[in-house]
Design an enzyme around this catalytic site. Structure first.
Site, PDB file in Angstrom:
ATOM      1  N   SER A 259       0.821  -1.206   0.000  1.00  0.00           N
ATOM      2  CA  SER A 259       0.000   0.000   0.000  1.00  0.00           C
ATOM      3  C   SER A 259       0.862   1.266   0.000  1.00  0.00           C
ATOM      4  CB  SER A 259      -0.966  -0.045   1.193  1.00  0.00           C
ATOM      5  OG  SER A 259      -2.033   0.856   1.019  1.00  0.00           O
TER       6      SER A 259
ATOM      7  N   ASP B 127      -5.661  -3.668  -2.238  1.00  0.00           N
ATOM      8  CA  ASP B 127      -4.601  -3.370  -1.276  1.00  0.00           C
ATOM      9  C   ASP B 127      -3.954  -4.635  -0.705  1.00  0.00           C
ATOM     10  OD1 ASP B 127      -3.385  -2.599   1.362  1.00  0.00           O
ATOM     11  OD2 ASP B 127      -4.165  -0.641   0.789  1.00  0.00           O
TER      12      ASP B 127
END
Length: 277
Positions: free
Chosen positions: A38, A148
């Site tokens: 991320s 993510d």
């Protein structure tokens, strides 16, 4: 000393990684490989291609009106706009051509497993790694539906375990303990920080919703189990309440928190090493 650096996710808290990297390099550590999830993948990618300074200068000079161009209440982010700006700032790269070995970790929803990007277009990989559910659109790639990496692996140590480096240092932005970090800011920096806080709070009165709170809680629980699988040599923990994931106006202070707290951790590690000899 050559190190492998692991950078966890954490949304806006990821600005802390910039300060961590600066302090590690100032202390003489050579970053030979990076793995990130991320926001950790984004900051790691910028360092791996040698353009972190350019990005840092840009985020530090952003005014609130500039930040708002990428955000729409209730905190939906325009991923295409963000990554187009990053490409404009630093250019495009393939992962396998970077001077520092790099891995971006994403999650494939179709197969329910994590995906390691170690070759191919850099920003496509980072965009997939940072596609927070409900905040960014998923990325479709080779029959995969990618979101993510923190959904399954917030701090990906495994990709660097086989690297020929002296130490693995992991940065954990989900520490449990709230610490008084005692960060000192320059007068002009503190003034800008206070102004940004004041304006941000006036614009965004409702900063959380049950969906985002649920996602963050699930990621934290998964993280507790996954981090036991692989152990870094040094783990630098920052409390998760240092900043909310969406507080992207706090770059100035979070970078400084990363720098000063890392200095303290490294000092303690050196004292510990001396006492054990």
């Amino acid at each position: 000393m050559k190190i492998s650096l692991v950078l966890s996710g954490g949304g806006a808290r990821g600005y802390i990684h910039i300060g961590v990297i600066e302090e590690l390099k100032a202390q003489g550590y050579e970053i030979a490989s990076i793995s990130g999830t991320s926001m950790g993948a984004l900051i790691g990618a910028l360092e791996a291609c040698g353009k972190l300074d350019i990005y840092k200068k840009w985020v530090e000079e952003l005014e609130l009106i500039d930040i708002l161009k990428f955000i729409k209440p209730p905190f939906k982010l325009n991923g295409d706009k963000i990554f187009n700006k990053i490409k404009e700032l630093v250019g495009e790269y393939n992962i396998e051509d970077l001077p520092i070995k790099f891995t971006a970790v994403a999650t494939d929803l179709n197969k329910g497993k994590e995906v390691w990007f170690q070759k191919g277009p850099l920003w496509n990989a980072v965009k997939a790694s940072a596609a927070i559910p409900g905040v960014f659109e998923p990325v479709r790639f080779h029959n995969m539906l990618l979101v993510d990496g923190g959904v399954l692996n917030l701090m990906p140590v495994a990709p660097v375990m086989s690297d020929m480096t002296d130490l693995i240092i992991a940065v954990n932005l989900y520490g449990d303990e709230s610490k008084n970090l005692n960060v000192k800011y320059k007068k002009e920096t503190k003034k800008k920080i206070n102004l940004l806080h004041e304006m941000w709070d006036k614009i965004f009165e409702e900063k959380e919703d049950p969906t985002n709170m649920s996602i963050e809680l699930m990621m934290q629980v998964i993280f507790r189990y996954r981090r036991a699988e692989y152990t870094p040599d040094i783990e630098i923990k920052f409390p998760k309440d240092t900043a909310k994931w969406y507080e992207f106006h706090r770059a100035l202070e979070l970078i400084e928190i990363g720098r000063q707290y890392t200095r303290e951790v490294l000092k303690n590690e050196k004292l510990k090493a001396k006492s054990e000899k």
